[in-house]
Design a protein around this motif. Structure first.
Motif, PDB file in Angstrom:
ATOM      1  N   ASP A 126      69.360  21.012   9.853  1.00 24.62           N
ATOM      2  CA  ASP A 126      68.285  20.732   8.907  1.00 24.62           C
ATOM      3  C   ASP A 126      66.960  20.755   9.663  1.00 24.62           C
ATOM      4  OD1 ASP A 126      66.965  20.136   6.558  1.00 24.62           O
ATOM      5  OD2 ASP A 126      67.910  18.183   6.254  1.00 24.62           O
ATOM      6  N   ALA A 127      65.890  20.547   8.941  1.00 23.20           N
ATOM      7  CA  ALA A 127      64.559  20.461   9.544  1.00 23.20           C
ATOM      8  C   ALA A 127      63.781  19.367   8.832  1.00 23.20           C
ATOM      9  CB  ALA A 127      63.821  21.786   9.418  1.00 23.20           C
ATOM     10  N   TYR A 128      62.952  18.675   9.584  1.00 29.11           N
ATOM     11  CA  TYR A 128      62.080  17.651   9.035  1.00 29.11           C
ATOM     12  C   TYR A 128      60.653  18.183   9.141  1.00 29.11           C
ATOM     13  CZ  TYR A 128      59.623  13.237   8.480  1.00 29.11           C
ATOM     14  OH  TYR A 128      58.786  12.237   8.039  1.00 29.11           O
ATOM     15  N   VAL A 129      59.939  18.189   8.030  1.00 27.78           N
ATOM     16  CA  VAL A 129      58.587  18.750   7.982  1.00 27.78           C
ATOM     17  C   VAL A 129      57.616  17.687   7.489  1.00 27.78           C
ATOM     18  CG1 VAL A 129      57.108  20.498   6.907  1.00 27.78           C
ATOM     19  CG2 VAL A 129      59.459  21.074   7.544  1.00 27.78           C
ATOM     20  N   GLU A 130      56.532  17.515   8.230  1.00 28.95           N
ATOM     21  CA  GLU A 130      55.430  16.652   7.811  1.00 28.95           C
ATOM     22  C   GLU A 130      54.199  17.525   7.667  1.00 28.95           C
ATOM     23  OE1 GLU A 130      56.355  12.425  10.016  1.00 28.95           O
ATOM     24  OE2 GLU A 130      55.083  13.872  11.048  1.00 28.95           O
ATOM     25  N   ILE A 131      53.410  17.250   6.636  1.00 34.26           N
ATOM     26  CA  ILE A 131      52.172  17.994   6.426  1.00 34.26           C
ATOM     27  C   ILE A 131      51.066  17.011   6.096  1.00 34.26           C
ATOM     28  CG2 ILE A 131      52.598  18.420   3.963  1.00 34.26           C
ATOM     29  CD1 ILE A 131      51.359  21.246   4.476  1.00 34.26           C
ATOM     30  N   GLU A 132      49.884  17.311   6.577  1.00 35.72           N
ATOM     31  CA  GLU A 132      48.729  16.484   6.255  1.00 35.72           C
ATOM     32  C   GLU A 132      47.487  17.361   6.245  1.00 35.72           C
ATOM     33  OE1 GLU A 132      47.506  14.538  10.492  1.00 35.72           O
ATOM     34  OE2 GLU A 132      49.187  13.623   9.433  1.00 35.72           O
ATOM     35  N   PRO A 133      46.458  16.915   5.542  1.00 35.60           N
ATOM     36  CA  PRO A 133      45.230  17.701   5.487  1.00 35.60           C
ATOM     37  C   PRO A 133      44.603  17.812   6.869  1.00 35.60           C
ATOM     38  CG  PRO A 133      44.961  15.628   4.298  1.00 35.60           C
ATOM     39  CD  PRO A 133      46.356  15.680   4.779  1.00 35.60           C
ATOM     40  N   SER A 134      43.888  18.893   7.063  1.00 33.28           N
ATOM     41  CA  SER A 134      43.238  19.158   8.331  1.00 33.28           C
ATOM     42  C   SER A 134      42.031  20.034   8.055  1.00 33.28           C
ATOM     43  CB  SER A 134      44.240  19.848   9.251  1.00 33.28           C
ATOM     44  OG  SER A 134      43.624  20.578  10.244  1.00 33.28           O
ATOM     45  N   GLU A 135      41.166  20.156   9.012  1.00 31.45           N
ATOM     46  CA  GLU A 135      40.033  21.065   8.884  1.00 31.45           C
ATOM     47  C   GLU A 135      40.176  22.149   9.929  1.00 31.45           C
ATOM     48  OE1 GLU A 135      36.294  19.082   8.915  1.00 31.45           O
ATOM     49  OE2 GLU A 135      36.922  17.637   7.412  1.00 31.45           O
ATOM     50  N   GLY A 136      39.757  23.342   9.603  1.00 35.05           N
ATOM     51  CA  GLY A 136      39.764  24.406  10.598  1.00 35.05           C
ATOM     52  C   GLY A 136      41.032  25.221  10.640  1.00 35.05           C
ATOM     53  N   GLY A 137      41.690  25.398   9.521  1.00 33.49           N
ATOM     54  CA  GLY A 137      42.844  26.284   9.470  1.00 33.49           C
ATOM     55  C   GLY A 137      44.175  25.569   9.562  1.00 33.49           C
ATOM     56  N   ILE A 138      45.178  26.348   9.918  1.00 32.75           N
ATOM     57  CA  ILE A 138      46.547  25.859   9.999  1.00 32.75           C
ATOM     58  C   ILE A 138      46.882  25.532  11.442  1.00 32.75           C
ATOM     59  CG2 ILE A 138      48.974  26.484   9.664  1.00 32.75           C
ATOM     60  CD1 ILE A 138      47.442  26.178   7.042  1.00 32.75           C
ATOM     61  N   GLN A 139      47.471  24.366  11.627  1.00 30.52           N
ATOM     62  CA  GLN A 139      47.990  23.970  12.935  1.00 30.52           C
ATOM     63  C   GLN A 139      49.475  23.692  12.765  1.00 30.52           C
ATOM     64  OE1 GLN A 139      45.737  20.508  13.998  1.00 30.52           O
ATOM     65  NE2 GLN A 139      43.817  21.502  13.472  1.00 30.52           N
ATOM     66  N   ILE A 140      50.307  24.328  13.561  1.00 34.30           N
ATOM     67  CA  ILE A 140      51.743  24.137  13.474  1.00 34.30           C
ATOM     68  C   ILE A 140      52.245  23.559  14.794  1.00 34.30           C
ATOM     69  CG2 ILE A 140      53.992  25.241  13.164  1.00 34.30           C
ATOM     70  CD1 ILE A 140      52.498  27.440  11.558  1.00 34.30           C
ATOM     71  N   HIS A 141      52.859  22.390  14.713  1.00 33.43           N
ATOM     72  CA  HIS A 141      53.458  21.736  15.873  1.00 33.43           C
ATOM     73  C   HIS A 141      54.971  21.801  15.684  1.00 33.43           C
ATOM     74  CE1 HIS A 141      49.507  20.249  16.977  1.00 33.43           C
ATOM     75  NE2 HIS A 141      49.347  19.966  15.685  1.00 33.43           N
ATOM     76  N   LEU A 142      55.656  22.428  16.610  1.00 42.88           N
ATOM     77  CA  LEU A 142      57.080  22.702  16.446  1.00 42.88           C
ATOM     78  C   LEU A 142      57.900  22.094  17.568  1.00 42.88           C
ATOM     79  CD1 LEU A 142      59.459  24.224  15.098  1.00 42.88           C
ATOM     80  CD2 LEU A 142      58.777  26.234  16.432  1.00 42.88           C
ATOM     81  N   GLU A 143      58.936  21.363  17.177  1.00 37.05           N
ATOM     82  CA  GLU A 143      59.976  20.900  18.093  1.00 37.05           C
ATOM     83  C   GLU A 143      61.272  21.512  17.568  1.00 37.05           C
ATOM     84  OE1 GLU A 143      60.222  16.615  18.536  1.00 37.05           O
ATOM     85  OE2 GLU A 143      58.128  16.475  17.892  1.00 37.05           O
ATOM     86  N   SER A 144      62.051  22.112  18.448  1.00 40.43           N
ATOM     87  CA  SER A 144      63.271  22.760  17.987  1.00 40.43           C
ATOM     88  C   SER A 144      64.311  22.807  19.090  1.00 40.43           C
ATOM     89  CB  SER A 144      62.971  24.185  17.508  1.00 40.43           C
ATOM     90  OG  SER A 144      64.168  24.837  17.130  1.00 40.43           O
ATOM     91  N   VAL A 145      65.569  22.676  18.700  1.00 35.40           N
ATOM     92  CA  VAL A 145      66.662  22.813  19.659  1.00 35.40           C
ATOM     93  C   VAL A 145      66.837  24.271  20.067  1.00 35.40           C
ATOM     94  CG1 VAL A 145      67.861  20.733  18.884  1.00 35.40           C
ATOM     95  CG2 VAL A 145      68.405  22.924  17.817  1.00 35.40           C
TER      96      VAL A 145
END
Length: 89
Positions: A16-35
């Motif tokens: 499975d995957a756990y995803v959190e999203i929140e507002p931000s300024e200046g585009g998309i930021q993706i922080h990824l942790e993965s096995v």
């Protein structure tokens, strides 16, 4: 894009995957942790980016903790987090 508030979807269970999203300024930021970060990290980032573009999300900080989820699961988790963040579900 509609206003976005912090939201999440998914679990930390295997496959499975756990995803959190929140507002931000200046585009998309993706922080990824993965096995499977070394092997599939770029593909996971591309999937997250595609879903955000489809849903017309322009400014957001997204955190994904992947536990070996299939592409369709990652897509569903990102979409659900966005919809929850918009108050759609």
């Amino acid at each position: 894009m509609d206003s976005l508030r912090p939201a999440s979807a998914g679990t930390l269970e295997s496959s499975d995957a756990y995803v959190e999203i929140e507002p931000s300024e200046g585009g998309i930021q993706i922080h990824l942790e993965s096995v499977v970060l070394e092997r599939f990290g770029e593909a996971i980032r591309e999937t997250v980016q595609e879903v955000l573009e489809e849903l017309r999300v322009a400014d957001a900080c997204v955190r994904v903790v992947d536990r070996g989820a299939l592409d369709c699961v990652i897509r569903a988790r990102v979409e659900t987090a966005v919809r929850r963040g918009r108050g759609e579900c």
